[in-house]
Design a protein around this motif. Sequence first.
Motif, PDB file in Angstrom:
ATOM      1  N   GLU A 105       0.711  -0.899   0.086  1.00 19.78           N
ATOM      2  CA  GLU A 105      -0.206  -0.515   0.004  1.00 19.78           C
ATOM      3  C   GLU A 105       0.416   1.390  -0.341  1.00 19.78           C
ATOM      4  O   GLU A 105       0.767   2.488  -0.609  1.00 19.78           O
ATOM      5  N   LEU A 106       1.746   1.016   0.867  1.00 23.15           N
ATOM      6  CA  LEU A 106       3.044   2.848   0.665  1.00 23.15           C
ATOM      7  C   LEU A 106       3.640   2.698  -1.294  1.00 23.15           C
ATOM      8  O   LEU A 106       3.847   3.558  -0.975  1.00 23.15           O
ATOM      9  N   ASN A 107       4.141   1.480  -1.265  1.00 25.48           N
ATOM     10  CA  ASN A 107       4.742   1.592  -2.615  1.00 25.48           C
ATOM     11  C   ASN A 107       3.264   1.686  -3.481  1.00 25.48           C
ATOM     12  O   ASN A 107       3.846   2.638  -4.046  1.00 25.48           O
ATOM     13  N   THR A 108       2.169   1.568  -3.405  1.00 18.30           N
ATOM     14  CA  THR A 108       1.708   2.331  -4.122  1.00 18.30           C
ATOM     15  C   THR A 108       1.243   3.699  -3.715  1.00 18.30           C
ATOM     16  O   THR A 108       0.722   4.298  -4.558  1.00 18.30           O
ATOM     17  N   THR A 109       0.426   3.790  -3.146  1.00 18.22           N
ATOM     18  CA  THR A 109       0.317   6.098  -2.559  1.00 18.22           C
ATOM     19  C   THR A 109       1.581   6.419  -2.837  1.00 18.22           C
ATOM     20  O   THR A 109       1.329   7.247  -3.674  1.00 18.22           O
ATOM     21  N   TYR A 110       2.789   5.762  -2.517  1.00 20.71           N
ATOM     22  CA  TYR A 110       4.027   6.475  -2.860  1.00 20.71           C
ATOM     23  C   TYR A 110       4.660   5.803  -3.630  1.00 20.71           C
ATOM     24  O   TYR A 110       6.113   5.300  -2.686  1.00 20.71           O
TER      25      TYR A 110
END
Length: 111
Positions: A105-110
């Motif tokens: 999720e972090l890699n998708t968001t940022y």
Amino acid sequence: MNIKKIIYLILAIAGLIFPWYYNLQFFANGSLGEFVAASSGNLATQSISLDLFIATVVGSIWMYFESKRLSIKFGFIYILIGFLIAYSFALPLFLYVREGKLEDELNTTYP
């Protein structure tokens, strides 16, 4: 793989191997009924057994809602693992999977 995932994975493996090493030794000569009786054989074992049972129930409730919140597929499997195999295996395994989901999720968001 981050350090938390490595730690969770190591603890999941340990949580599977160590309890079942002794469980298999016990079940080589005893039954499930004898196992349950031995787990409440005195006040100390009753205390530990109830403590673990309550922690398993609370952790299972948290795993259920956390798996829904993060859309972790088959979240109920970790709850079953906790009751049928070992909670010391299920919780760190769930945390390992959860950590991967949070990383995704972090890699998708940022990106």
